[in-house]
Enzyme design. Structure first.
Site, PDB file in Angstrom:
ATOM      1  CG  MET A  30      -1.921  -1.178   1.142  1.00  0.00           C
ATOM      2  SD  MET A  30      -3.456  -0.919   2.055  1.00  0.00           S
ATOM      3  CE  MET A  30      -2.844  -0.623   3.688  1.00  0.00           C
ATOM      4  CG  LEU A  33       7.537   1.663  -1.077  1.00  0.00           C
ATOM      5  CD1 LEU A  33       8.381   1.467  -2.328  1.00  0.00           C
ATOM      6  CD2 LEU A  33       6.657   0.436  -0.829  1.00  0.00           C
ATOM      7  CG  HIS A  34       8.540   0.367   5.933  1.00  0.00           C
ATOM      8  ND1 HIS A  34       8.836  -0.977   5.977  1.00  0.00           N
ATOM      9  CD2 HIS A  34       7.204   0.459   6.139  1.00  0.00           C
ATOM     10  CE1 HIS A  34       7.741  -1.652   6.231  1.00  0.00           C
ATOM     11  NE2 HIS A  34       6.724  -0.814   6.312  1.00  0.00           N
ATOM     12  CD  GLU A  35      16.224  -0.215   6.585  1.00  0.00           C
ATOM     13  OE1 GLU A  35      16.661  -1.302   6.989  1.00  0.00           O
ATOM     14  OE2 GLU A  35      16.531   0.878   7.085  1.00  0.00           O
ATOM     15  CG  HIS A  37       7.049  -1.906   1.989  1.00  0.00           C
ATOM     16  ND1 HIS A  37       6.916  -0.716   2.664  1.00  0.00           N
ATOM     17  CD2 HIS A  37       5.838  -2.528   2.092  1.00  0.00           C
ATOM     18  CE1 HIS A  37       5.695  -0.606   3.150  1.00  0.00           C
ATOM     19  NE2 HIS A  37       5.016  -1.688   2.832  1.00  0.00           N
ATOM     20  N   GLY A 148       5.232  -9.645   4.256  1.00  0.00           N
ATOM     21  CA  GLY A 148       5.993  -9.508   5.500  1.00  0.00           C
ATOM     22  C   GLY A 148       5.318 -10.239   6.646  1.00  0.00           C
ATOM     23  CD  GLN A 149       7.138 -14.740  10.278  1.00  0.00           C
ATOM     24  OE1 GLN A 149       8.164 -14.852   9.599  1.00  0.00           O
ATOM     25  NE2 GLN A 149       6.878 -15.495  11.317  1.00  0.00           N
ATOM     26  CE  LYS A 150       3.964  -4.048  10.278  1.00  0.00           C
ATOM     27  NZ  LYS A 150       2.541  -3.836  10.678  1.00  0.00           N
ATOM     28  CB  SER A 187       3.184   2.642   6.071  1.00  0.00           C
ATOM     29  OG  SER A 187       3.806   1.761   5.172  1.00  0.00           O
TER      30      SER A 187
HETATM   31  O1  PAF Z   1      -0.091  -5.613   3.627  1.00  0.00           O
HETATM   32  C1  PAF Z   1      -0.542  -4.725   2.882  1.00  0.00           C
HETATM   33  O2  PAF Z   1       0.111  -3.718   2.610  1.00  0.00           O
HETATM   34  C2  PAF Z   1      -1.925  -4.901   2.281  1.00  0.00           C
HETATM   35  O3  PAF Z   1      -2.779  -5.526   3.165  1.00  0.00           O
HETATM   36  C3  PAF Z   1      -1.908  -5.625   0.910  1.00  0.00           C
HETATM   37  C4  PAF Z   1      -1.410  -7.057   1.060  1.00  0.00           C
HETATM   38  C5  PAF Z   1      -1.014  -4.879  -0.063  1.00  0.00           C
HETATM   39  C6  PAF Z   1      -3.316  -5.682   0.342  1.00  0.00           C
HETATM   40  O4  PAF Z   1      -3.849  -4.414   0.152  1.00  0.00           O
END
Ligand code: PAF
Length: 284
Positions: A30, A33-35, A37, A148-150, A187
């Protein structure tokens, strides 16, 4: 890096790559972006030829009183970061491109694993996630997708959807990226004031306390949770949404940790809702 705005362009790009015999990885995001991603992109590059990233703030996964409008957005900065990370194609659809009719009539709902934890606090959230992720999978048609596992529960729900609907791709879960003091990257951390930012380390510290107590021999979930609550309640702005210890596979709550478990929590620091988790009793 190719910038793509429409579903049609995305499909053409996919076809061209496929004809070249390329293996395609997908990192849905979405944005902002951060580290965390960027680490998904790094892992994706290791086993694939081309990485597609999408940036789409999905209205369907936000509740009416949630932060859809305020969700941080910076496409210019994100585009530069994606390019530097080695993304081959950046898919940036508008809301009307993804949802010509809103709300659309078809949604995807995964039972049970999406009904607990964040699913209980945020009704409809996971239906929004699985619906947009399924749409993105159909458009990008990747061989592999990275999450991400978060968002442990999100990965679990998506894996279930892929398995149940025979979607032809593999889902890879990538370890949580943390700030130096332990705060899981998100984010939404950008919403925190300076004071709240300091308080926010209570999430990861509570999880560490849980792991230490578990490793010292405490297996009773109620006791493990009590020590976590004590740590979080020391922070004036912290309000616990949930703290649970669940079976890592079914996400059903456990009374005793006798097998692999996920310790998951959601805590509001001021107005910002943060989540984090760890695995205890084995590896994820
Ligand atoms: O984890 C996210 O950023 C969102 O839930 C995703 C997987 C991009 C779906 O909108």
């Amino acid at each position: 890096m190719k910038i793509i705005h429409t579903i049609k362009q995305m499909r053409i790009w996919h076809e061209e790559e496929r004809l070249k015999g390329k293996r395609i990885a997908f990192v849905p995001t979405m944005g902002y972006l951060h580290e965390g991603h960027l680490s998904l992109v790094q892992v994706a590059k290791q086993d694939n030829d081309s990485v597609v990233m999408s940036i789409f703030v999905n209205p369907l996964q936000f509740g009416p009183s949630e932060d859809y409008g305020a969700y941080p957005r910076d496409i210019k900065r994100d585009t530069q970061l994606a390019e530097e990370a080695g993304v081959a194609a950046l898919f940036l659809p508008e809301v009307l491109e993804m949802y010509p009719y809103y709300p659309q009539l078809t949604t995807i709902e995964v039972q049970e694993v999406s009904e607990v934890l964040c699913g209980a606090s945020r009704p409809g959230h996971f239906t929004g996630v699985t619906t947009i992720v399924a749409k993105l999978f159909n458009i990008v048609r990747p061989d592999t997708a990275y999450f991400g596992q978060k968002d442990y529960q999100q990965v679990r729900v998506i894996k279930q959807m892929v398995q149940d609907l025979n979607m032809p791709l593999e889902i890879i879960s990538v370890p949580i990226k943390r700030e130096k003091d332990g705060l899981a990257m998100s984010s939404r951390n950008t919403y925190l004031s300076e004071e709240e930012r300091k308080e926010a380390i209570c999430l990861s510290e509570a999880l560490c306390i849980c792991r230490d107590n578990h490793d010292k021999g405490e297996k009773n979930a109620e006791n493990l949770i009590r020590y976590m609550v004590q740590r979080i309640n020391k922070e004036p702005s912290a309000v616990i949404d949930y703290i649970e210890i669940c079976d890592a596979e079914t996400l059903k709550p456990l009374s005793y940790v006798q097998r692999q478990a996920v310790v998951a929590l959601a805590v509001k620091i001021g107005r910002t809702r943060l989540i984090d988790n760890i695995i205890i009793g084995g590896r994820a």
